[in-house]
Design an enzyme around this catalytic site. Structure first.
Site, PDB file in Angstrom:
ATOM      1  N   LEU A  12      37.723  42.518  45.419  1.00 65.85           N
ATOM      2  CA  LEU A  12      38.519  43.062  46.527  1.00 65.85           C
ATOM      3  C   LEU A  12      39.972  43.219  46.092  1.00 65.85           C
ATOM      4  CD1 LEU A  12      37.065  40.927  49.462  1.00 65.85           C
ATOM      5  CD2 LEU A  12      36.195  43.051  48.442  1.00 65.85           C
ATOM      6  N   ARG A  19      53.792  40.062  50.936  1.00 66.88           N
ATOM      7  CA  ARG A  19      54.631  38.877  50.730  1.00 66.88           C
ATOM      8  C   ARG A  19      55.205  38.782  49.310  1.00 66.88           C
ATOM      9  NH1 ARG A  19      50.712  34.390  52.976  1.00 66.88           N
ATOM     10  NH2 ARG A  19      49.220  36.068  52.733  1.00 66.88           N
ATOM     11  N   LYS A  26      50.503  43.943  44.194  1.00 68.32           N
ATOM     12  CA  LYS A  26      50.329  42.516  43.896  1.00 68.32           C
ATOM     13  C   LYS A  26      49.395  42.262  42.721  1.00 68.32           C
ATOM     14  CE  LYS A  26      48.021  39.708  46.790  1.00 68.32           C
ATOM     15  NZ  LYS A  26      47.889  38.809  47.958  1.00 68.32           N
ATOM     16  N   THR A  85      38.115  42.245  54.996  1.00 69.17           N
ATOM     17  CA  THR A  85      37.327  41.963  53.801  1.00 69.17           C
ATOM     18  C   THR A  85      35.871  42.399  53.964  1.00 69.17           C
ATOM     19  OG1 THR A  85      37.122  39.717  54.689  1.00 69.17           O
ATOM     20  CG2 THR A  85      38.744  40.048  52.954  1.00 69.17           C
ATOM     21  N   GLU A 162      38.341  31.906  60.877  1.00 71.82           N
ATOM     22  CA  GLU A 162      39.691  32.162  60.372  1.00 71.82           C
ATOM     23  C   GLU A 162      40.683  31.322  61.160  1.00 71.82           C
ATOM     24  OE1 GLU A 162      40.456  34.291  57.571  1.00 71.82           O
ATOM     25  OE2 GLU A 162      38.398  33.565  57.578  1.00 71.82           O
ATOM     26  N   ASN A 384      65.547  40.071  -4.231  1.00 71.09           N
ATOM     27  CA  ASN A 384      66.461  39.321  -3.378  1.00 71.09           C
ATOM     28  C   ASN A 384      67.517  40.261  -2.819  1.00 71.09           C
ATOM     29  OD1 ASN A 384      67.373  36.418  -2.626  1.00 71.09           O
ATOM     30  ND2 ASN A 384      69.236  37.483  -3.244  1.00 71.09           N
ATOM     31  N   ALA A 387      73.282  38.057   0.711  1.00 73.04           N
ATOM     32  CA  ALA A 387      73.828  37.839   2.053  1.00 73.04           C
ATOM     33  C   ALA A 387      74.578  39.078   2.529  1.00 73.04           C
ATOM     34  CB  ALA A 387      74.761  36.641   2.036  1.00 73.04           C
ATOM     35  N   TYR A 394      69.987  55.041   9.379  1.00 75.72           N
ATOM     36  CA  TYR A 394      70.210  56.053  10.419  1.00 75.72           C
ATOM     37  C   TYR A 394      71.447  56.861  10.065  1.00 75.72           C
ATOM     38  CZ  TYR A 394      70.932  57.729  15.253  1.00 75.72           C
ATOM     39  OH  TYR A 394      71.102  58.483  16.389  1.00 75.72           O
ATOM     40  N   ALA A 430      78.200  43.119  -5.724  1.00 82.24           N
ATOM     41  CA  ALA A 430      78.624  42.713  -4.383  1.00 82.24           C
ATOM     42  C   ALA A 430      79.450  43.827  -3.750  1.00 82.24           C
ATOM     43  CB  ALA A 430      79.447  41.435  -4.457  1.00 82.24           C
TER      44      ALA A 430
HETATM   45  C1  UD1 Z   1      40.375  35.367  53.206  1.00 89.60           C
HETATM   46  C2  UD1 Z   1      39.260  34.815  54.064  1.00 89.60           C
HETATM   47  C3  UD1 Z   1      39.564  33.353  54.361  1.00 89.60           C
HETATM   48  C4  UD1 Z   1      39.710  32.576  53.078  1.00 89.60           C
HETATM   49  C5  UD1 Z   1      40.756  33.221  52.204  1.00 89.60           C
HETATM   50  C6  UD1 Z   1      40.755  32.578  50.837  1.00 89.60           C
HETATM   51  C7  UD1 Z   1      38.486  36.683  55.382  1.00 89.60           C
HETATM   52  C8  UD1 Z   1      38.470  37.293  56.742  1.00 89.60           C
HETATM   53  N1  UD1 Z   1      39.175  35.544  55.280  1.00 89.60           N
HETATM   54  O1  UD1 Z   1      41.554  35.319  53.978  1.00 89.60           O
HETATM   55  O2  UD1 Z   1      38.509  32.789  55.108  1.00 89.60           O
HETATM   56  O3  UD1 Z   1      40.053  31.242  53.338  1.00 89.60           O
HETATM   57  O4  UD1 Z   1      40.466  34.620  52.000  1.00 89.60           O
HETATM   58  O5  UD1 Z   1      41.804  33.068  50.042  1.00 89.60           O
HETATM   59  O6  UD1 Z   1      37.838  37.185  54.496  1.00 89.60           O
HETATM   60  N2  UD1 Z   1      41.211  42.951  51.009  1.00 89.60           N
HETATM   61  C9  UD1 Z   1      40.687  44.216  50.897  1.00 89.60           C
HETATM   62  N3  UD1 Z   1      40.621  44.978  52.007  1.00 89.60           N
HETATM   63  C10 UD1 Z   1      41.039  44.548  53.212  1.00 89.60           C
HETATM   64  C11 UD1 Z   1      41.560  43.241  53.325  1.00 89.60           C
HETATM   65  C12 UD1 Z   1      41.622  42.461  52.199  1.00 89.60           C
HETATM   66  O7  UD1 Z   1      40.312  44.641  49.810  1.00 89.60           O
HETATM   67  O8  UD1 Z   1      40.946  45.300  54.166  1.00 89.60           O
HETATM   68  C13 UD1 Z   1      41.299  42.123  49.824  1.00 89.60           C
HETATM   69  C14 UD1 Z   1      42.702  41.685  49.545  1.00 89.60           C
HETATM   70  O9  UD1 Z   1      43.358  42.620  48.689  1.00 89.60           O
HETATM   71  C15 UD1 Z   1      42.484  40.356  48.842  1.00 89.60           C
HETATM   72  C16 UD1 Z   1      41.195  39.836  49.470  1.00 89.60           C
HETATM   73  O10 UD1 Z   1      40.557  40.953  50.036  1.00 89.60           O
HETATM   74  O11 UD1 Z   1      42.277  40.536  47.465  1.00 89.60           O
HETATM   75  C17 UD1 Z   1      41.438  38.771  50.528  1.00 89.60           C
HETATM   76  O12 UD1 Z   1      42.166  39.354  51.584  1.00 89.60           O
HETATM   77  P1  UD1 Z   1      43.293  38.578  52.349  1.00 89.60           P
HETATM   78  O13 UD1 Z   1      43.851  39.479  53.387  1.00 89.60           O
HETATM   79  O14 UD1 Z   1      44.252  37.966  51.392  1.00 89.60           O
HETATM   80  O15 UD1 Z   1      42.423  37.453  53.089  1.00 89.60           O
HETATM   81  P2  UD1 Z   1      42.938  36.075  53.576  1.00 89.60           P
HETATM   82  O16 UD1 Z   1      43.704  36.247  54.827  1.00 89.60           O
HETATM   83  O17 UD1 Z   1      43.583  35.372  52.457  1.00 89.60           O
HETATM   84 CA    CA Z   2      44.715  36.000  50.409  1.00 93.08          CA
END
Ligand code: UD1
Ligand code: CA
Length: 478
Positions: A12, A19, A26, A85, A162, A384, A387, A394, A430
């Protein structure tokens, strides 16, 4: 090598990473010589999976290009405007060939320290228990912000909640969802079709799959890891630094176990892509970067950076900056040398203090011991460069090559104006400014003969300490 036809990996990487407060996506931030997404891809491919799919959306072109460059066989899935996710995994599954019916491992692009040993244990636990979903979980003293694993009175997993959707009681649970899972493909596909976005964040949660699979009579469990770092997510610059430090500590510890002497891992940074032989040594304050290699008996440091550089057996690189160089066995570099790309040091050669080399081949046993710049030059063996020797490569418009033969003695503070050739065994005096080729065995002398004007100081600088000293010295002699 046959791939593991039973495993597909979904990574993912569609999220924004706000942040980080960075123009760079990121997952493209780097620790230990690789971007976060490259670390995850490398681990994914260690499983030798049948398919790897990365889900992209935010900064799609840059992230996709980085993925494809590192691992071209990776499939890309574009996430649509539905967030979460769960939606990300749903769209990744659509990219996996329909005839694949094995296990789907889900990883996050921002969890870089996951390793293939942990994933192997997760897969084993998953298949041993014939599960539809296995969650990688951990106990965190401070679980703030993470999803919690919910368990029934019998200890069996009942779901994931969550933090934003949790009750106060659920928030007190310290077993957290690591965000890394194994699913049976058909089970996760069917579960995701039933999940909506009706929650605190308005997202399609992958975590809801646990309760949905259980409700349909499926089997869900969690594998508890005792190593919280493998699930540590990077959300801001502080976590990036923390993960980088931990990764480095792990790399140093692995190398120490393999026989590399690392005196102070806390101040030594070694990229995961570097190779160090047993009985090589890295002294404090040093960086071994990129695809550098360090052979047995070699010593790097203290306070040295080598990047994409090969250091041969028994060679030493002391308090220096080295990039793109090849340093043969027994050569010595530094202190305070600067070797730039294309520097090739022959066996037992020496590059000493305050010397810069660029695109220069230095033959076996040749020395550039002090205060020199040598660019675009080829130096034979046993020569050698005195120094302060400068190779002026260039002309203000173009760079030219200088060729120096075997056993040449270049006098201190000579300027060799390229293109120029100095034959075997030749000397330069030299301070010579060498603009023409020097035949083998010749002495090149270009400065005017010295002329002394007697008592010039006493006459032209009377009353100075120098004049007084000169008078006294002459008085003694007279
Ligand atoms: C998620 C989990 C949480 C877990 C935590 C661990 C969910 C809903 N929650 O939360 O339970 O404790 O990870 O780190 O899954 N991403 C996508 N598409 C999206 C959203 C996210 O590809 O629409 C990717 C993000 O880029 C990231 C990963 O999924 O790599 C996790 O997403 P993030 O939003 O960081 O989830 P958390 O809130 O950390
Ligand atoms: Ca995360």
């Amino acid at each position: 090598m046959r791939s593991n036809s039973k495993v597909a990996v979904v990574i993912l990487a569609a999220g924004q990473g706000t942040r980080m407060k960075s123009a760079l996506p990121k997952v493209l931030h780097r620790i230990g010589g690789r971007s976060l997404i490259e670390h995850v891809l490398a681990t994914a491919y260690e499983l030798d999976p049948a398919h790897v799919v990365a889900v992209v959306r935010h900064e799609r072109e840059r992230v996709a290009a980085a993925i494809t460059e590192f691992a071209p066989q990776t499939l890309l899935a574009d996430q649509d405007e539905i967030p979460g996710t769960g939606r990300a995994v749903e769209q990744a599954l659509a990219a996996i060939p329909a005839d694949f019916d094995g296990s789907v491992v889900v990883l996050s692009g921002d969890v870089p320290l996951i390793d293939s040993v942990t994933l192997g244990q997760l897969l084993t636990d998953h298949s041993d228990n014939a599960r539809d979903m296995t969650i990688l979980s951990a106990i965190f003293a401070d679980p703030t912000g993470l999803g919690r694993i919910l368990r029934g009175a019998d200890g069996a997993v009942t779901g994931i909640v969550e933090e934003k959707d949790a009750t106060d009681e659920q928030r007190r649970v310290t077993e957290i969802n690591g965000g890394i899972y194994v699913f049976k493909r058909s089970a996760v596909t069917e579960a995701l079709a039933q999940i909506d976005t009706n929650n605190a964040q308005g997202e399609k949660y992958l975590t809801d799959a646990a309760a949905v699979i259980l409700a349909g009579g499926g089997i869900v469990g969690a594998t508890l890891t005792t190593d919280p770092w493998v699930i540590a997510g990077v959300n801001d610059r502080a976590q990036l630094a923390d993960a980088g430090r931990e990764l480095n500590a792990r790399v140093c510890r692995r190398l120490q176990r393999e026989g590399v002497a690392i005196v102070d891992p806390a101040t030594t940074y070694i990229d995961v892509t570097a190779t160090l032989a047993p009985d090589s040594t890295v002294l404090p304050g040093s960086f071994v970067l990129g695809n550098s290699t360090v052979a047995a008996g070699a010593i790097v440091g203290p306070a040295t950076t080598i990047a994409n550089t090969a250091v041969g057996e028994g060679a030493t690189v002391l308090r220096s900056e080295v990039n793109g160089a090849v340093i043969a066995a027994g050569a010595t570099v530094g202190p305070f040398a600067y070797l730039r790309p294309g520097s090739e040091l022959g066996e037992n050669s020496k590059v000493g203090a305050f010397v810069e080399l660029k695109n220069t081949q230095l033959g076996a046993g040749s020395k550039v011991p002090h205060l020199s710049y040598v660019g675009d030059a080829q130096v034979g063996s046993g020569s050698n460069l005195g120094a302060g020797t400068i190779v002026a490569n260039y002309d203000g418009v173009k760079k030219h090559r200088t060729v120096i033969g075997d056993e040449v003695r270049v006098g201190s503070k000579s300027v060799l104006v390229a293109p120029v050739e100095i034959g075997a065994g030749a000397y330069t005096a030299a301070g010579a400014v060498v603009r023409k080729d020097v035949p083998a065995g010749a002495l090149a002398l270009s400065v005017a003969p010295q002329r002394n004007t007697p008592n010039w100081v006493q006459q032209n600088r009377p009353g100075t300490t120098s004049a007084d000293a000169a008078s006294a010295a002459n008085g003694e002699k007279n």
